[in-house]
Design a protein around this motif. Structure first.
Motif, PDB file in Angstrom:
ATOM      1  N   CYS A 152     -25.064 -25.304  -2.421  1.00 26.34           N
ATOM      2  CA  CYS A 152     -25.067 -24.650  -2.745  1.00 26.34           C
ATOM      3  C   CYS A 152     -24.994 -23.423  -2.189  1.00 26.34           C
ATOM      4  CB  CYS A 152     -26.688 -24.181  -4.305  1.00 26.34           C
ATOM      5  SG  CYS A 152     -25.884 -25.147  -5.991  1.00 26.34           S
ATOM      6  N   ALA A 170     -24.557 -17.217  -4.884  1.00 25.11           N
ATOM      7  CA  ALA A 170     -24.695 -18.967  -4.302  1.00 25.11           C
ATOM      8  C   ALA A 170     -26.028 -18.738  -4.851  1.00 25.11           C
ATOM      9  CB  ALA A 170     -24.761 -18.903  -2.811  1.00 25.11           C
ATOM     10  N   GLN A 172     -27.300 -17.909  -7.402  1.00 27.96           N
ATOM     11  CA  GLN A 172     -27.276 -17.856  -8.492  1.00 27.96           C
ATOM     12  C   GLN A 172     -27.199 -19.078  -9.470  1.00 27.96           C
ATOM     13  OE1 GLN A 172     -29.107 -15.999 -11.115  1.00 27.96           O
ATOM     14  NE2 GLN A 172     -29.525 -14.371  -9.889  1.00 27.96           N
ATOM     15  N   GLU A 173     -26.020 -19.123  -8.480  1.00 26.85           N
ATOM     16  CA  GLU A 173     -25.456 -20.607  -8.676  1.00 26.85           C
ATOM     17  C   GLU A 173     -26.439 -22.078  -8.604  1.00 26.85           C
ATOM     18  OE1 GLU A 173     -21.770 -21.611  -6.524  1.00 26.85           O
ATOM     19  OE2 GLU A 173     -21.114 -19.741  -6.728  1.00 26.85           O
TER      20      GLU A 173
END
Length: 320
Positions: A152, A170, A172-173
């Protein structure tokens, strides 16, 4: 009168790893937090002055103090597990907040399983994250959680890759991925615990301790092993309306059976099997004799009882 600022969660900036992404997911579940900015703030920084302002600090700050919600593991004297394995931020956060996170994921009726599920996930998931993050893992799969979360991170040549906001997005993803894995694993373990309780109850009410009769398909072999039940065959319905006659292996992960279905039934179907077994609605027996089926509960139970009788007779027959 000024509004009280939202609680501040702090971790490090730059590239991220599985341990802080997983730790953040656990904290959000345990504390009932929504998207960043709605009921909490998230700061990714290495500035020690900013770090000191955090209400909860993880994977940064060179300090571990669970009472003050400081969860770093990079300092000298950082805590280790009983076997000497160093904790990662995920492991440290899990020790305080893991059970609460599990309880928050579980439906109300299953929350009594939270302590046992939290302990199992600590052994099977969090311990693994600790090992990988600290470089003590003996092996690492290509598609393990740490690798997936590592993917990620922004590629080195991603447009805008030097923008901290892009890095935060990124992260948070990655945290969302960790949360999804956590939720699915909690539900899977919950299912096993619920099934184990039901297996014990149904076995206790059964007419023959060697035959476990379930009213629906569920994981059952683990409960038989865990509680040393003398089960030889298990009967349960499947989606097409048939009732399975499943055999019990002698030990976990074995492809053998405590007592295979009769050799004379092997590979037979329908009329041929009905004639050989004496069960009118018998459907099939696998060539390897580890599973069979009938069209009714009564037929499957009859197959199991006849198989037990034939197996006992064979065992008692004179040798040579």
């Amino acid at each position: 009168m000024t509004d009280k600022p939202l609680p501040l969660l702090v971790t490090h900036s730059g590239g991220f790893h599985c341990d802080e992404a997983f730790a953040y997911a656990v904290l959000k579940r345990a504390l009932g937090l929504g998207p960043v900015g709605t009921d909490h703030r998230l700061l990714r920084t290495r500035d020690m002055k900013r770090i000191a302002e955090g209400d909860i600090v993880f994977d940064v700050g060179l300090e571990f103090d669970a009472a003050r919600d400081r969860f770093d593991h990079h300092q000298r004297g950082a805590p280790t597990r009983a076997d000497g394995t160093p904790f990662s931020a995920a492991g440290l956060v899990w020790q305080k907040y893991g059970e609460a996170a599990v309880r928050a994921i579980l439906p109300e009726a299953a929350r009594g399983f939270a302590p046992a599920i939290a302990q199992e996930l600590d052994r099977s998931v969090v311990f693994r994250i600790d090992e990988i993050d600290n470089g003590t893992a003996t092996s690492r799969g290509v598609l393990d959680l740490a690798s997936l979360i590592g993917d990620c991170n922004l590629a080195w040549d991603a447009p805008g890759g030097d923008d901290p906001a892009a890095e935060d997005a990124a992260f948070q993803e990655a945290a969302a991925l960790a949360d999804a894995v956590l939720a699915r694993r909690v539900d899977a373990v919950r299912g096993r615990h619920v099934a184990s309780a039901e297996v014990l109850a149904l076995h206790g009410r059964g007419a023959d301790a060697r035959v476990l009769v379930l009213d629906r398909r569920m994981p059952w072999k683990g409960a038989v092993f865990d509680h040393a039940l003398p089960v030889i065959y298990c009967i349960y319905p499947v989606q097409n309306g048939n009732w399975m006659v499943d055999t019990m292996p002698p030990e976990p992960k074995s492809f053998d059976q405590r007592l295979p279905l009769p050799e004379g039934w092997a590979g037979l179907q329908d009329a041929a099997l009905a004639e050989a077994s004496g069960v009118p609605d018998a459907v099939f027996v696998h060539l390897r004799r580890f599973v069979g089926a009938a069209r009714s509960r009564e037929g499957a139970l009859a197959m199991a009882q006849k198989a037990l009788a034939l197996g006992f007779a064979a065992a008692m027959a004179p040798k040579g």
